[in-house]
Design a protein around this motif. Structure first.
Motif, PDB file in Angstrom:
ATOM      1  N   UNK A  23     -57.886 -33.016  49.534  1.00 48.18           N
ATOM      2  CA  UNK A  23     -56.610 -33.649  49.864  1.00 48.18           C
ATOM      3  C   UNK A  23     -56.229 -33.406  51.325  1.00 48.18           C
ATOM      4  N   UNK A  24     -56.330 -32.159  51.779  1.00 48.78           N
ATOM      5  CA  UNK A  24     -55.926 -31.821  53.151  1.00 48.78           C
ATOM      6  C   UNK A  24     -56.840 -32.450  54.195  1.00 48.78           C
ATOM      7  N   UNK A  25     -58.147 -32.426  53.971  1.00 50.07           N
ATOM      8  CA  UNK A  25     -59.065 -33.034  54.934  1.00 50.07           C
ATOM      9  C   UNK A  25     -58.902 -34.548  54.954  1.00 50.07           C
ATOM     10  N   UNK A  26     -58.709 -35.158  53.794  1.00 48.62           N
ATOM     11  CA  UNK A  26     -58.484 -36.611  53.744  1.00 48.62           C
ATOM     12  C   UNK A  26     -57.237 -36.987  54.526  1.00 48.62           C
ATOM     13  N   UNK A  27     -56.179 -36.214  54.355  1.00 44.78           N
ATOM     14  CA  UNK A  27     -54.918 -36.478  55.044  1.00 44.78           C
ATOM     15  C   UNK A  27     -55.025 -36.214  56.549  1.00 44.78           C
ATOM     16  N   UNK A  28     -55.592 -35.078  56.924  1.00 43.29           N
ATOM     17  CA  UNK A  28     -55.660 -34.679  58.337  1.00 43.29           C
ATOM     18  C   UNK A  28     -56.523 -35.616  59.163  1.00 43.29           C
ATOM     19  N   UNK A  29     -57.575 -36.155  58.565  1.00 47.33           N
ATOM     20  CA  UNK A  29     -58.501 -36.996  59.323  1.00 47.33           C
ATOM     21  C   UNK A  29     -58.442 -38.454  58.908  1.00 47.33           C
ATOM     22  N   UNK A  30     -57.441 -38.814  58.086  1.00 48.31           N
ATOM     23  CA  UNK A  30     -57.158 -40.193  57.702  1.00 48.31           C
ATOM     24  C   UNK A  30     -58.407 -40.896  57.168  1.00 48.31           C
ATOM     25  N   UNK A  31     -59.076 -40.240  56.235  1.00 49.03           N
ATOM     26  CA  UNK A  31     -60.292 -40.778  55.640  1.00 49.03           C
ATOM     27  C   UNK A  31     -60.463 -40.205  54.244  1.00 49.03           C
ATOM     28  N   UNK A  72     -62.613 -37.946  51.626  1.00 50.38           N
ATOM     29  CA  UNK A  72     -63.495 -36.788  51.742  1.00 50.38           C
ATOM     30  C   UNK A  72     -64.000 -36.406  50.362  1.00 50.38           C
ATOM     31  N   UNK A  73     -65.176 -35.796  50.334  1.00 48.38           N
ATOM     32  CA  UNK A  73     -65.701 -35.236  49.098  1.00 48.38           C
ATOM     33  C   UNK A  73     -66.541 -34.011  49.431  1.00 48.38           C
ATOM     34  N   UNK A  74     -66.673 -33.141  48.456  1.00 48.48           N
ATOM     35  CA  UNK A  74     -67.494 -31.950  48.623  1.00 48.48           C
ATOM     36  C   UNK A  74     -68.900 -32.294  48.149  1.00 48.48           C
ATOM     37  N   UNK A  75     -69.874 -32.175  49.058  1.00 44.32           N
ATOM     38  CA  UNK A  75     -71.261 -32.461  48.693  1.00 44.32           C
ATOM     39  C   UNK A  75     -71.957 -31.246  48.103  1.00 44.32           C
ATOM     40  N   UNK A  76     -71.685 -30.077  48.666  1.00 49.49           N
ATOM     41  CA  UNK A  76     -72.315 -28.863  48.156  1.00 49.49           C
ATOM     42  C   UNK A  76     -71.362 -27.685  48.304  1.00 49.49           C
ATOM     43  N   UNK A  77     -71.579 -26.667  47.475  1.00 52.38           N
ATOM     44  CA  UNK A  77     -70.763 -25.468  47.531  1.00 52.38           C
ATOM     45  C   UNK A  77     -69.527 -25.515  46.672  1.00 52.38           C
ATOM     46  N   UNK A  78     -69.561 -26.256  45.574  1.00 50.74           N
ATOM     47  CA  UNK A  78     -68.384 -26.369  44.717  1.00 50.74           C
ATOM     48  C   UNK A  78     -67.869 -25.026  44.222  1.00 50.74           C
ATOM     49  N   UNK A  79     -68.758 -24.062  44.048  1.00 51.35           N
ATOM     50  CA  UNK A  79     -68.351 -22.739  43.556  1.00 51.35           C
ATOM     51  C   UNK A  79     -68.613 -21.657  44.589  1.00 51.35           C
ATOM     52  N   UNK A  80     -68.656 -22.055  45.840  1.00 51.58           N
ATOM     53  CA  UNK A  80     -68.955 -21.132  46.933  1.00 51.58           C
ATOM     54  C   UNK A  80     -67.892 -21.258  48.013  1.00 51.58           C
TER      55      UNK A  80
END
Length: 102
Positions: free
Chosen positions: A55-63, A65-73
């Motif tokens: 949510x924060x990265x999508x808002x801050x960079x107006x795009x 976003x998704x997590x590709x790797x490291x979901x539990x890291x």
């Protein structure tokens, strides 16, 4: 730059997350780990930290976003859609005061 990789029209960004930090903040670039350090409010429970990060990265960079790797890291790779490395660098410096090495 090792923490930024362009993938077609999208950008892959390597980050290190500190959950349950009290607020969202992009802190700095870690030279040793080659990752952008990010603090987030949410604890790492039931995906809340990952949802806040997206949510924060999508808002801050107006795009989107998704997590590709490291979901539990704490070490994650984000994919930001439709943004190039130069635009990302400019927005990172403008909005968070973080300058990445070139």
């Amino acid at each position: 730059m090792p923490c930024l990789r362009e993938a077609g029209e999208d950008l892959l960004v390597d980050i290190e997350v500190s959950p349950a930090s009290g607020r969202f903040e992009v802190r700095s670039y870690n030279e040793w780990r080659k990752r952008i350090e990010v603090k987030i409010r949410a604890p790492p429970e039931k995906g809340r930290a990952n949802r806040e990060l997206i949510k924060e990265f999508s808002s801050a960079f107006n795009t989107n976003a998704e997590i590709l790797s490291g979901h539990k890291s704490r070490h994650k790779t984000l994919k930001l859609y439709g943004i190039d490395a130069e635009t990302f660098r400019d927005l990172l410096e403008e909005r968070f005061g973080v300058t990445l090495p070139r």
